[in-house]
Design an enzyme around this catalytic site. Structure first.
Site, PDB file in Angstrom:
ATOM      1  N   LYS A 186      -0.518   1.933   1.103  1.00 56.85           N
ATOM      2  CA  LYS A 186      -1.078   1.433  -0.149  1.00 56.85           C
ATOM      3  C   LYS A 186      -2.563   1.069   0.019  1.00 56.85           C
ATOM      4  CE  LYS A 186       2.537   2.307  -2.517  1.00 56.85           C
ATOM      5  NZ  LYS A 186       3.807   1.617  -2.572  1.00 56.85           N
TER       6      LYS A 186
HETATM    7  C1  LIG Z   1       5.267   1.567  -2.938  1.00 57.63           C
HETATM    8  C2  LIG Z   1       5.810   1.250  -4.299  1.00 57.63           C
HETATM    9  C3  LIG Z   1       6.704   0.194  -4.513  1.00 57.63           C
HETATM   10  C4  LIG Z   1       7.349  -0.556  -3.383  1.00 57.63           C
HETATM   11  O1  LIG Z   1       6.466  -1.186  -2.562  1.00 57.63           O
HETATM   12  P1  LIG Z   1       7.024  -1.862  -1.188  1.00 57.63           P
HETATM   13  O2  LIG Z   1       5.944  -2.814  -0.803  1.00 57.63           O
HETATM   14  O3  LIG Z   1       7.201  -0.743  -0.219  1.00 57.63           O
HETATM   15  O4  LIG Z   1       8.306  -2.536  -1.512  1.00 57.63           O
HETATM   16  C5  LIG Z   1       7.063  -0.121  -5.794  1.00 57.63           C
HETATM   17  N1  LIG Z   1       6.599   0.592  -6.840  1.00 57.63           N
HETATM   18  C6  LIG Z   1       5.758   1.616  -6.687  1.00 57.63           C
HETATM   19  C7  LIG Z   1       5.266   2.331  -7.896  1.00 57.63           C
HETATM   20  C8  LIG Z   1       5.352   2.004  -5.409  1.00 57.63           C
HETATM   21  O5  LIG Z   1       4.549   3.067  -5.253  1.00 57.63           O
END
Ligand SMILES: *Cc1c(COP(=O)(O)O)cnc(C)c1O
Length: 384
Positions: A186
């Site tokens: 991310k």
């Molecule tokens: C990555 C992601 C999540 C989950 O994030 P985590 O921190 O891995 O739990 C939720 N929603 C979207 C749209 C994502 O891309």
């Protein structure tokens, strides 16, 4: 000459994050401690401070679960979710025994729209979960609609840090809660981690309690003056969703670098937009002048007249040593969501059609100019 493989995504970690995590380990604070508290304060300040409270968690999924739990979602409730998202957005609705109602997206932004939300509202609607896909903020008209109908909004901002929809930073608006992800790929990362922000002190307090076994700080603090240090009160069957100090130490450094990393992704996006303008692909929406796009993902779409399927494109790119990905396989095309919600492809026509032609190109802040040029060269060779 064989070229080194360029992965679709890599984290952008400098020596500063490494030193900060090591320093946290040397300090003895391996679980939640002073660095988590500092990360929460700094994160809230980044969004403008004031009455914004930030609650650190060990994933965005955990944060989405806590936020929905805190607003009281449960059996019999419906929660509106775009089908164009990762399964985490909808799975947390199921954790609480409620039902996700999948809605279609705008063909340009791939974000849900006020019209798609309006059509899905029912007397059972408990919450709305907009997803700022790729880092492009959802149209503020969606929030206005929810406010007019009295529907709490829990934003999935996993892609949208930092971002601004023109009315203010994502996370600083009037949503009940906004949830960010610090997963490895991310825009900023703590390996695994997330942050929930809210302006509602009752929601913040409930989430803090439920993030650590349902142990209430307030009850604890009330007894603290007279009771021994080992005394605590369990007020609910909570979860184990707390962030660790070494992760928060990484996060504090990433937070300081967040704007520069966003600007690097925006520059990469601009290079791609210019380089692919004459190719038989549809380029991603960038939003109006007032919008700050987080550019978490750079998603192009094959035009059918280009004569090449998306799958073939990804294969050709892999042969050229460039990793690509697909965001997203819409939820209604996965067996579990298809079977349990009875959602058919025809019910969500935009997402069903767009899925066939989307490709995400590498666009992470740690990319070198040479790597960006390699992607440009490979895309142009494959498509011309
Ligand atoms: C990555 C992601 C999540 C989950 O994030 P985590 O921190 O891995 O739990 C939720 N929603 C979207 C749209 C994502 O891309």
């Amino acid at each position: 000459m064989p070229q080194e493989h360029l992965p679709f995504a890599l984290p952008d970690i400098s020596e500063d994050e490494i030193e900060a995590a090591v320093e946290a380990m040397r300090s003895g604070w391996l679980t939640t401690g002073p660095r988590v508290a500092e990360f929460e304060r700094e994160f809230a300040n980044f969004l403008g401070g004031g009455d914004i409270q930030a609650v650190a968690v060990n994933s965005a999924t955990a944060g989405l679960h806590l936020a929905l739990e805190a607003i009281g979602a449960g059996p019999g409730d419906e929660v509106i979710v775009p089908t164009w998202t990762f399964t985490a957005t909808a799975e947390v609705v199921r954790y609480l025994g409620a039902t996700p109602v999948l809605v279609d997206v705008n063909p340009s932004s791939l974000n849900l729209t006020a019209a798609s939300v309006e059509a899905a509202i029912s007397p059972r609607t408990k919450a709305l979960m907009p997803v700022h896909f790729a880092g492009l903020p959802v149209d503020p008209a969606v929030r206005s609609l929810a406010a007019a109908r009295g529907i709490p909004v829990v934003e999935d901002a996993a892609h949208a840090f930092p971002a601004d929809d023109g009315t203010g930073p994502v996370g600083a608006g009037d949503a009940a809660a906004t949830v960010f992800s610090f997963y490895a790929t991310k825009t900023i990362t703590t390996g695994e981690g997330g942050m929930v922000v809210t302006r509602d002190p009752a929601l913040a307090q409930r989430m803090r309690t439920m993030r650590l076994h349902g142990i209430s700080r307030d009850v604890f603090d009330r007894y603290r003056s007279t009771a021994p240090a080992w005394r605590y009160e369990v007020v609910a069957p909570g979860y184990k969703y707390n962030l660790t100090d070494p992760a928060a130490a990484m996060g504090l450094v990433q937070l300081r670098r967040a704007r520069a990393m966003r600007d690097r992704r925006a520059a990469i996006a601009q290079t791609y937009l210019d380089a692919f303008a004459d190719l038989p692909v549809d380029l991603p929406a960038r939003g109006g002048r007032e919008v700050l796009h987080a550019w978490h993902l750079f998603v192009i779409r094959m035009r059918t007249e280009g004569g090449r399927s998306r799958d073939a494109f990804i294969e050709e790119m892999a042969k050229a040593g460039v990793g690509c990905s697909v965001h997203f396989i819409p939820l209604h095309l996965h067996p579990y969501w298809h079977d349990s919600l009875g959602a058919r492809p025809d019910d969500l026509p935009v997402a069903s059609a767009e899925f066939e032609r989307v490709v995400s190109l590498p666009a992470f802040s740690a990319m070198t100019d040479a790597q960006v040029e390699r992607v440009v060269g490979a895309v142009r060779r494959v498509l011309t």
